[in-house]
Motif scaffolding. Structure first.
Motif, short mmCIF file in Angstrom:
data_model
loop_
_atom_site.label_atom_id
_atom_site.label_comp_id
_atom_site.label_asym_id
_atom_site.label_seq_id
_atom_site.Cartn_x
_atom_site.Cartn_y
_atom_site.Cartn_z
N ALA A 69 -2.87 -2.65 1.40
CA ALA A 69 -2.53 -1.27 1.74
C ALA A 69 -2.28 -1.06 3.22
O ALA A 69 -1.60 -0.12 3.62
N PRO B 150 2.04 -2.72 2.81
CA PRO B 150 2.20 -1.74 1.74
C PRO B 150 3.62 -1.69 1.19
O PRO B 150 3.83 -1.28 0.05
N ASN C 12 3.29 1.96 -5.67
CA ASN C 12 2.04 2.70 -5.77
C ASN C 12 1.97 3.50 -7.08
O ASN C 12 2.62 4.53 -7.25
N ILE D 24 -2.77 -1.34 -2.63
CA ILE D 24 -1.90 -0.37 -3.31
C ILE D 24 -2.28 -0.36 -4.79
O ILE D 24 -2.30 -1.43 -5.43
#
Length: 444
Positions: free
Chosen positions: A206, A210, A215, A256
């Protein structure tokens, strides 16, 4: 009525003890082992032979009066809800009877006890089936989905499951009284579809990378917002209710989220309204997944059918209320409630009534719900139900025969109804991504 009232009063302590015991041992649907065992033992102590549900909780017993007539089913529900903030919630599970089902069980036990008294059965004709049924509260959908996949159950609701197993075969009409803060009966209530929703993304660091992830949590929140954006398209007459919750929001804070899971209902007054609203909801949920390049799996399962109380049975409930609790005002209404119950499934194939007994206060399913008048909720409720039984099955069961003759069911048989609801099942990923960057979307 005086004989029936005296028969119930003889077992007043048994009834009230049951209410307290079950209140202190709340269990959710298909987990009600302590509650079911308590009720089984109490029925056996009264001399009843029981048919125990195979592999799940609940049971029933049949009483033959020896005189010809229809068979009537009287039910009490075993399960609790989850409300961890309630002062009496189970500290491990959060379960609590902030629905009043424990009082229903106590009243059912009072009916069973009263029917064992000398001369009481002589007042009735036909057969009486008493049933302690599990899993009315449609919750823990993920758990029930697992039970379904493992072959333990076929339907989420206890009454639907009992119906499919043949436990209600031979029954001609039915009633069940729900504990409430009110005293009365409504025309019916909405049905619902149960939904298990999984947003599928790609996990990645994350903080460090990312951009390599997709997500699932953001896709889910976009989906929830999209559902909120279509609420004004639901017509008031359809009484649509959609109320999702997130049951799993990710694994660890520095990754994520690749899997986010939701549960929801789509409620409505008719099957047609539920199906139309559900299609819109699925479109909104799926569009959100597509917009972020994630996928979405939607499992749609039959929840409960809309409840339509039989008009003649509603009148019986009203007349019996005047016999059993003349001091209380009875509310007779043609309003359709926006809650759901699996009594709706039974109303699709037979005349039923699902009225409400007083004795509770607080918010249903809330942390302030409690029984403040157990005499009304349990003892007087048992007398009321026996009065209904007397009106229906007394005098050669003439009233019951009239109800059955005049009733027009939505479906001609149990088999026809179950075939219809089985067609509601739908499961699978709703997006197919292609290597060329295009995608196909499946909405139903």
């Amino acid at each position: 009525m005086q004989d029936l009232a005296r028969a119930v009063d003889k077992y007043r302590e048994l009834i009230l003890e049951a209410e307290r015991f079950i209140w202190k041992h709340p269990e959710t649907g298909y987990r009600e082992k302590v509650t079911s065992k308590y009720m089984e033992d109490a029925f056996r102590n009264l001399g009843y032979d029981l048919v125990i549900a195979d592999g799940i909780t609940g049971f029933y017993t049949c009483i033959d009066t020896g005189r010809p007539g229809p068979e009537i089913l009287i039910l009490g529900e075993l399960d609790a809800v989850i409300c961890p903030s309630h002062k009496d919630a189970d500290p491990q599970t959060g379960a609590v009877h902030s629905c009043g089902h424990h009082a229903q069980c106590a009243a059912l036990l009072g009916i069973a006890a009263a029917l064992t008294e000398p001369g009481i059965l002589d007042k009735f004709s036909g057969k009486i089936r008493l049933c302690a049924v599990p899993a009315e509260e449609l919750l823990e959908i993920d758990y029930r989905t697992k039970l379904k996949k493992d072959g333990v159950i076929k339907y989420f609701g206890g009454k639907s499951e009992f119906l499919s197993r043949g436990y209600f075969d031979g029954v001609d009409l039915a009633f069940m009284v729900h504990t409430s803060f009110q005293f009365g009966v409504r025309k019916g209530s909405v049905g619902c579809m149960a939904k298990n929703i999984s947003y599928k993304g790609v996990a990645s660091h994350a903080g460090g990378s990312p951009w390599n992830g997709r997500n699932a949590l953001y896709a889910a929140t976009c989906g929830l917002n999209a559902v909120n954006a279509i609420r004004e398209t639901f017509q008031e007459n359809d009484i649509i209710r959609v109320h999702p919750i997130i049951t799993h929001g990710g694994e660890i804070v520095n990754a994520i989220p690749e899997l986010v899971q939701l549960e929801s209902y789509v409620r409505g007054k008719t099957f047609e309204g539920i199906k139309a609203a559900n299609k819109k909801v699925n479109q909104a949920l799926t569009g959100a997944a597509l917009s972020l390049g994630t996928n979405i799996e939607i499992e749609d399962s039959p929840g409960y059918a809309p409840l339509v109380n039989d008009e003649n049975m509603m009148l019986v409930a009203k007349e019996a209320a005047a016999m059993a609790m003349p001091e209380r005002e009875f509310d007779f209404s043609h309003v359709i409630g926006s809650g759901s119950t699996d009594m709706g499934d039974l109303s699709c194939i037979m005349p039923v009534v699902h009225p409400y007994a007083p004795g509770a206060q607080g918010r249903s399913h809330g942390n302030d719900y409690e029984i403040v008048d157990p005499e009304a909720a349990c003892v007087s409720c048992a007398k009321w139900q026996l009065a209904m039984l007397l009106l229906l099955m007394g005098n050669g069961a003439e009233r019951a025969k009239q109800v059955v003759t005049e009733h027009q069911s939505m479906f001609p048989s149990k088999e026809a109804y179950l075939e219809y609801v089985d067609g509601i099942n739908a499961c699978g990923d709703r997006i197919i991504y292609h290597e060329d960057g295009t995608a196909e979307v499946v909405i139903n």
